[in-house]
Design an enzyme around this catalytic site. Structure first.
Site, PDB file in Angstrom:
ATOM      1  CG  ASP A 155       4.682   4.538   2.763  1.00 17.81           C
ATOM      2  OD1 ASP A 155       4.569   3.618   1.638  1.00 17.81           O
ATOM      3  OD2 ASP A 155       4.634   5.333   3.604  1.00 17.81           O
ATOM      4  CD  GLU A 162       1.969   1.513   7.452  1.00 17.32           C
ATOM      5  OE1 GLU A 162       1.583   1.312   8.442  1.00 17.32           O
ATOM      6  OE2 GLU A 162       3.425   2.342   7.563  1.00 17.32           O
TER       7      GLU A 162
END
Ligand SMILES: [Zn+2]
Length: 498
Positions: free
Chosen positions: A131, A200
């Site tokens: 991400d 994350e």
């Protein structure tokens, strides 16, 4: 008379003794400096991979074009780019996908298992996340933030776009290395897990789930967990002019939000008390900023100087190799710059303030939020206690509302550290490898039950002007650095352990 003559005698003795003492200290420090050996290791001798960097850069560009954004509001999460990202990995790295066992975890995170020739040995775990953070100012970018374009400028090629540095560069570099090695028929000595979280940037539930799945499968003694961190830094410390520092983080600071709350009386603005809720809060904030947390040069960042000291130029080498004497001096120097102060204290950033409803109404309430990055050895509760003591005003409520304390600390020496250091020296021959503290966060903190040996580093050069690209504008990765990262993972995967 006798008094005066005694004083003269002492003065005379002092005048002789002081220079002798000074000379002795100087001789001692010099002796220690000269006896401090270099802690830099020989480069790994495992073979470099033969790479197709044009193809690799194109594949990274494709990955960047998939907008795998972790939005501020979970309701805005779009799963499509993540599924497309999974498919892209399968398409781009078919041999790796044929050889490794793949599992989807927490819907969008991925875990791969690459069975080693000796699966009974403690495995190696490589982490990265898929991400990226949202784009705050798209118009400020030189090129569209998700262009994934390869641009050759001033003799330097780079892949542009959000995620190149953080963290698709690392994720795809692992695959590029694995694909070449699988094609060669290479089998790692130890089993290698590749673990890629999908969130994350917003807390890491994916990483948590992967780590839990590893623990469930009995992986509680991994030889090494390796995740993103800072890159090779130039000029962070004086005394290392040309060489750059590869600071491998042994730990990361905590990251918490503390809220200050003041309840007011409310009522009409025509008959105000001496201080409104906003005034009370403002005074509290002023006290907090005027009383920074105490500095402590210790733990992982102290080890940085044990490794860097012997490599430094004179006279800084004398300082850095004699911290028994110069630690207070060095600590004061580090506190002089925000970038280095972050390594020695819990930092304070008042980031949000709210209060008041109307200019002619007394505020019923005022709140402020503070982001603290918490030093190793301290706790969120300790931060709250400190703030309460500093503010010393019962009208101000102090509460830890979000975030976590600091991570555990991995060993600063041993085989895993040496393997990482040697792989880094193979791709950056001049660089000084040193353990350190990460002042930012990563998924790695969730893997503490998987291993006691967790290191964080990204093998690219990080020049001063590159630092702001992290989560900022004009993120991009030089193709030469990308090549370095792939080769680094190549050495790490091929490393032979005792
Ligand atoms: Zn990251």
């Amino acid at each position: 008379m006798a008094e005066a003559s005694r004083a003269r005698t002492w003065l005379r003795r002092g005048l002789i003794a002081a220079p002798i003492a000074l000379l002795a200290v100087l001789a001692l420090t010099l002796g220690i400096t000269l006896a401090s050996p270099s802690r830099q290791l020989e480069a790994a001798t495992t073979p470099a991979l033969s790479l197709d960097m044009d193809g690799a850069a194109a594949r990274l560009g494709e990955a960047v074009r998939l907008e795998t954004i972790s939005p501020e509001d979970p309701a805005d999460f779009d799963p499509e780019p993540f599924l497309a990202f999974h498919a892209l990995l399968e398409r781009s790295y078919p041999k790796t996908h044929a050889a490794l066992e793949r599992q989807v975890i927490a819907d969008y995170s991925l875990r791969y298992r690459w069975e080693g020739a000796r699966p009974e040995l403690p495995p190696v775990v490589l982490l990265a996340h898929m991400d990226v953070v949202p784009i705050a100012e798209p118009e400020a970018w030189t090129r569209p933030p998700f262009s994934g374009e390869r641009v050759d400028e001033a003799g330097e090629a780079a892949v542009w776009g959000r995620g190149t540095m953080d963290d698709k560069g690392n994720l795809l570099a692992i695959f590029e290395a694995a694909e070449v090695l699988v094609a060669q028929g290479f089998v790692p000595e130890r089993t290698i897990y590749l673990c890629f979280g999908h969130d994350e940037e917003v807390g890491g539930t994916g990483a948590q789930a992967i780590a839990a799945s590893l623990v469930e499968d009995g992986v509680t003694n991994a030889a090494l967990v390796y995740d993103e961190g800072t890159g090779v830094l130039q000029g962070l410390f004086p005394g290392l002019p040309e060489r750059g520092m590869a600071m491998v983080a042994l730990a990361e600071k905590g990251n918490i939000v503390v809220e200050l709350r003041v309840e007011g009386e409310g009522g009409h603005g025509s008959t105000p008390p001496d201080q409104t809720a906003i005034g009370v809060l403002a005074a509290a904030i002023a006290k907090v900023e005027a009383n920074p947390f105490p500095a402590r040069l210790e733990g992982p960042f102290l080890h940085t100087f044990e490794y860097a000291g012997p490599e430094m130029d004179w006279p800084l080498r004398l300082v850095a190799t004699n911290l028994w004497l110069f630690r207070p001096v060095l600590q004061a120097v580090l506190l002089g710059k925000p970038r280095t102060a972050a390594f020695v204290r819990t930092t304070t950033a008042v980031t949000v303030i709210e209060g008041g409803v109307k200019a002619n109404v007394l505020p019923p309430r005022a709140t402020a939020r503070i982001n603290h990055r918490v030093m190793i050895g301290e706790t969120p509760e300790g931060v709250v206690d400190y703030l309460e003591a500093v503010i010393d005003d019962p009208r101000v409520e102090v509460e830890h509302t979000a975030g976590h304390g600091p991570s555990g600390v991995s060993p600063h020496e041993g085989q895993a550290f040496d393997i990482v250091a040697r792989a880094l020296r193979a791709v950056h021959p001049d660089v000084v490898v040193a353990p350190t503290l990460n002042v930012a966060g990563s998924d790695a903190r969730y893997y503490e039950e998987v291993s006691e040996v967790i290191y964080r580093f990204s093998a690219f050069r990080l020049e001063d002007h590159d630092v702001a690209r992290y989560h900022g504008v004009d993120e991009r990765l030089r193709v030469s650095d990308y090549e370095t990262m792939i080769q680094f993972y190549g050495h790490l995967i091929q490393a032979s352990w005792d």
